[in-house]
Design a protein around this motif. Structure first.
Motif, PDB file in Angstrom:
ATOM      1  N   THR A 175       1.024  -1.136   0.266  1.00 19.03           N
ATOM      2  CA  THR A 175      -0.161   0.018  -0.096  1.00 19.03           C
ATOM      3  C   THR A 175       0.900   1.199   0.007  1.00 19.03           C
ATOM      4  OG1 THR A 175      -1.616  -1.160   1.225  1.00 19.03           O
ATOM      5  CG2 THR A 175      -1.697   1.332   1.057  1.00 19.03           C
ATOM      6  N   SER A 176       0.410   2.312  -0.680  1.00 20.01           N
ATOM      7  CA  SER A 176       1.401   3.476  -0.853  1.00 20.01           C
ATOM      8  C   SER A 176       0.431   4.651  -0.929  1.00 20.01           C
ATOM      9  CB  SER A 176       2.157   3.504  -1.984  1.00 20.01           C
ATOM     10  OG  SER A 176       1.439   3.626  -3.237  1.00 20.01           O
ATOM     11  N   ILE A 177       0.874   6.000  -0.698  1.00 20.97           N
ATOM     12  CA  ILE A 177       0.009   7.200  -0.717  1.00 20.97           C
ATOM     13  C   ILE A 177      -0.471   7.059  -2.159  1.00 20.97           C
ATOM     14  CG2 ILE A 177       0.137   9.423  -0.377  1.00 20.97           C
ATOM     15  CD1 ILE A 177      -0.207   8.000   2.193  1.00 20.97           C
ATOM     16  N   GLY A 178       0.489   7.018  -2.968  1.00 20.18           N
ATOM     17  CA  GLY A 178       0.165   7.100  -4.435  1.00 20.18           C
ATOM     18  C   GLY A 178      -0.909   6.370  -5.026  1.00 20.18           C
ATOM     19  N   ALA A 179      -0.801   4.891  -4.592  1.00 17.45           N
ATOM     20  CA  ALA A 179      -1.730   3.930  -5.017  1.00 17.45           C
ATOM     21  C   ALA A 179      -3.179   4.482  -4.307  1.00 17.45           C
ATOM     22  CB  ALA A 179      -1.509   2.641  -4.752  1.00 17.45           C
ATOM     23  N   VAL A 180      -3.213   4.945  -3.342  1.00 20.24           N
ATOM     24  CA  VAL A 180      -4.463   5.398  -2.484  1.00 20.24           C
ATOM     25  C   VAL A 180      -4.993   6.600  -3.309  1.00 20.24           C
ATOM     26  CG1 VAL A 180      -5.473   6.203  -0.607  1.00 20.24           C
ATOM     27  CG2 VAL A 180      -3.908   4.236  -0.465  1.00 20.24           C
ATOM     28  N   SER A 181      -3.976   7.517  -3.609  1.00 21.11           N
ATOM     29  CA  SER A 181      -4.481   8.798  -4.451  1.00 21.11           C
ATOM     30  C   SER A 181      -4.981   8.107  -5.881  1.00 21.11           C
ATOM     31  CB  SER A 181      -3.223   9.678  -4.597  1.00 21.11           C
ATOM     32  OG  SER A 181      -3.469  10.520  -5.549  1.00 21.11           O
ATOM     33  N   ALA A 182      -4.529   7.533  -6.543  1.00 16.63           N
ATOM     34  CA  ALA A 182      -5.098   7.240  -7.679  1.00 16.63           C
ATOM     35  C   ALA A 182      -6.266   6.152  -7.664  1.00 16.63           C
ATOM     36  CB  ALA A 182      -4.118   6.116  -8.581  1.00 16.63           C
ATOM     37  N   LYS A 183      -6.468   5.536  -6.902  1.00 18.59           N
ATOM     38  CA  LYS A 183      -7.829   4.904  -6.450  1.00 18.59           C
ATOM     39  C   LYS A 183      -8.803   5.674  -6.010  1.00 18.59           C
ATOM     40  CE  LYS A 183      -9.720   0.903  -5.915  1.00 18.59           C
ATOM     41  NZ  LYS A 183      -9.915  -0.177  -6.997  1.00 18.59           N
TER      42      LYS A 183
END
Length: 214
Positions: A42-50
């Motif tokens: 889990t990464s902040i970037g992945a959460v942002s994209a999601k």
């Protein structure tokens, strides 16, 4: 007039509501990603994209990834706690069965809490993430709530027996969750938890009878 004056301006209330909506969008996205990829994936970037929100919005709500995952666990557990909030007039035996079936429903409705939490609990790191400590803490809350229900059912049970039964109940729930994850649709989780509840009840009754026979 005093009550009206005490209320925040409409614009401030709207900002607060928008902030809460954004926070929930972030938590929903983080829950889904963490359940699929685990803590490390889990990464902040992945959460942002999601969730469709910029990383700056995520950092406005959460200090870092660990803080975000900890919030995911805390929010999910708030739902789980409702399993033990039963009316006072529910009979002790029925209360235990209601807890068992309520837990099954909670697992089916919100499996991500337990999946992510067990991942964190089983992984060992030189520096433990705060999210793992949160999971351990909320599990202790669950243990204490279940212990209270067992103690109401069997006042004759010793403290040691209450701890044994609560530990057995939670361990069994973990095992049934793993069985569901592996077995998929071949495992009827509600049926299994009902069986687990009966086993807990019969074990408690046996202990009570043994204590009374001493």
């Amino acid at each position: 007039m005093a009550d009206i004056a005490a209320q925040p301006p409409p614009r401030r209330r709207q900002r607060r509501a928008d902030g809460e909506l954004s926070r929930n969008r972030i938590l929903d996205a983080a829950t889904e990603i963490a359940a699929e990829r685990g803590y490390e994936g889990t990464s902040i970037g992945a959460v942002s994209a999601k969730c469709g929100l910029p990383a700056s919005s995520i950092y406005w709500h959460f200090k870092d990834k660990d803080d975000l995952i900890a919030a995911v666990i805390e929010r999910s557990f708030a739902h789980w706690l409702t399993v033990w909030q039963l009316p006072d007039d529910v009979l002790a035996r029925d209360r235990l069965m209601a807890v068992a079936l309520g837990t099954a429903k909670a697992v089916l409705d919100s499996p991500d809490f337990l999946r992510l939490g067990l991942m964190l609990a089983l992984e060992r790191r030189p520096v433990e993430p705060r999210a793992r400590a949160v999971f351990v803490r909320v599990r202790q809350q669950a243990f204490e709530a279940l212990s209270a229900s067992i103690r109401e059912f069997g006042p004759a049970l010793t403290d040691s027996q209450v701890r044994q039964l609560a530990t057995y109940a939670i361990a069994g729930a973990d095992g049934l969750f793993v069985a569901k994850e592996i077995g998929g649709d071949s495992v009827d989780l509600v049926e299994m938890f009902e069986l687990h509840g009966h086993a807990l009840y019969e074990t408690a009754v046996r202990m009570i009878r043994e204590n009374e026979g001493q």
